[in-house]
Design a protein around this motif. Sequence first.
Motif, PDB file in Angstrom:
ATOM      1  N   ASP A   1       0.836  -1.210   0.000  1.00 25.24           N
ATOM      2  CA  ASP A   1       0.000   0.000   0.000  1.00 25.24           C
ATOM      3  C   ASP A   1       0.869   1.258   0.000  1.00 25.24           C
ATOM      4  N   ALA A   2       1.923   1.244   0.823  1.00 23.77           N
ATOM      5  CA  ALA A   2       2.839   2.389   0.882  1.00 23.77           C
ATOM      6  C   ALA A   2       3.538   2.587  -0.464  1.00 23.77           C
ATOM      7  N   ILE A   3       3.924   1.493  -1.089  1.00 28.49           N
ATOM      8  CA  ILE A   3       4.588   1.553  -2.394  1.00 28.49           C
ATOM      9  C   ILE A   3       3.625   2.082  -3.461  1.00 28.49           C
ATOM     10  N   ASP A   4       2.381   1.633  -3.412  1.00 26.23           N
ATOM     11  CA  ASP A   4       1.383   2.121  -4.375  1.00 26.23           C
ATOM     12  C   ASP A   4       1.165   3.629  -4.228  1.00 26.23           C
ATOM     13  N   ASP A   5       1.082   4.094  -2.976  1.00 27.46           N
ATOM     14  CA  ASP A   5       0.892   5.534  -2.742  1.00 27.46           C
ATOM     15  C   ASP A   5       2.101   6.330  -3.213  1.00 27.46           C
ATOM     16  N   THR A   6       3.289   5.765  -3.042  1.00 33.95           N
ATOM     17  CA  THR A   6       4.502   6.441  -3.508  1.00 33.95           C
ATOM     18  C   THR A   6       4.525   6.488  -5.035  1.00 33.95           C
ATOM     19  N   GLU A   7       4.174   5.387  -5.680  1.00 33.81           N
ATOM     20  CA  GLU A   7       4.126   5.345  -7.153  1.00 33.81           C
ATOM     21  C   GLU A   7       3.150   6.382  -7.696  1.00 33.81           C
ATOM     22  N   ALA A   8       2.054   6.589  -6.976  1.00 34.99           N
ATOM     23  CA  ALA A   8       1.054   7.574  -7.414  1.00 34.99           C
ATOM     24  C   ALA A   8       1.592   9.003  -7.357  1.00 34.99           C
ATOM     25  N   CYS A   9       2.676   9.211  -6.606  1.00 37.93           N
ATOM     26  CA  CYS A   9       3.294  10.543  -6.492  1.00 37.93           C
ATOM     27  C   CYS A   9       4.301  10.816  -7.599  1.00 37.93           C
TER      28      CYS A   9
END
Length: 199
Positions: free
Chosen positions: A167-175
Amino acid sequence: MSEQGIQLIVGLGNPGAQYAGTRHNAGYWLVDRIAERAGVELRPDAKFHGLLGRLVQPDGWDLRLLKPTTFMNHSGRALAAVCRYFEIEPEHVLVAYDELDLPVGGVKLKLGGGHAGHNGLRDSIAALGSRDFWRVRIGIGHPGSKEQVVGYVLSRPSRADADAIIDAIDDTEACLPDLLRGDYQRVMNRLHARPSDPD
């Protein structure tokens, strides 16, 4: 902002199937996710000691994705080789790695600082000759005692912990668009406000 922000994202980890799902490879996970979402192939390149991919944006901005294959303790060799070849300055580099001192699923963006005992980060600083690059610290939690750290980081997380890290990685990718623009404050506001496991 007219000048591109991040031009190189480096995920720290260890090569090989036995390490693929381990906590220590959280940096690899991020680069893999960015490449997957963007349809970018990461290809082995001996002169860069790693797997390298390229993402060209419609606005002309150019992003390299790198997974060093030298094992964690020698990550800097690949990072420095790519920076030299493509003339990328440290302030345009983002290094992603696992962070014991953040709760599972926490994620922080920061510029500069020390290595806090992380061998991949230590070698990256030494090879670049600079601490002034951006870092994404991906929280994996702490096992509780110093003696347990090596076994902990080289083991696979539980399903719940893996889901939190992803989830943290997905949120970072979205940035990614904000990272490419150099809008780091916006990224920090988003990532640092994320809920994470307080334990």
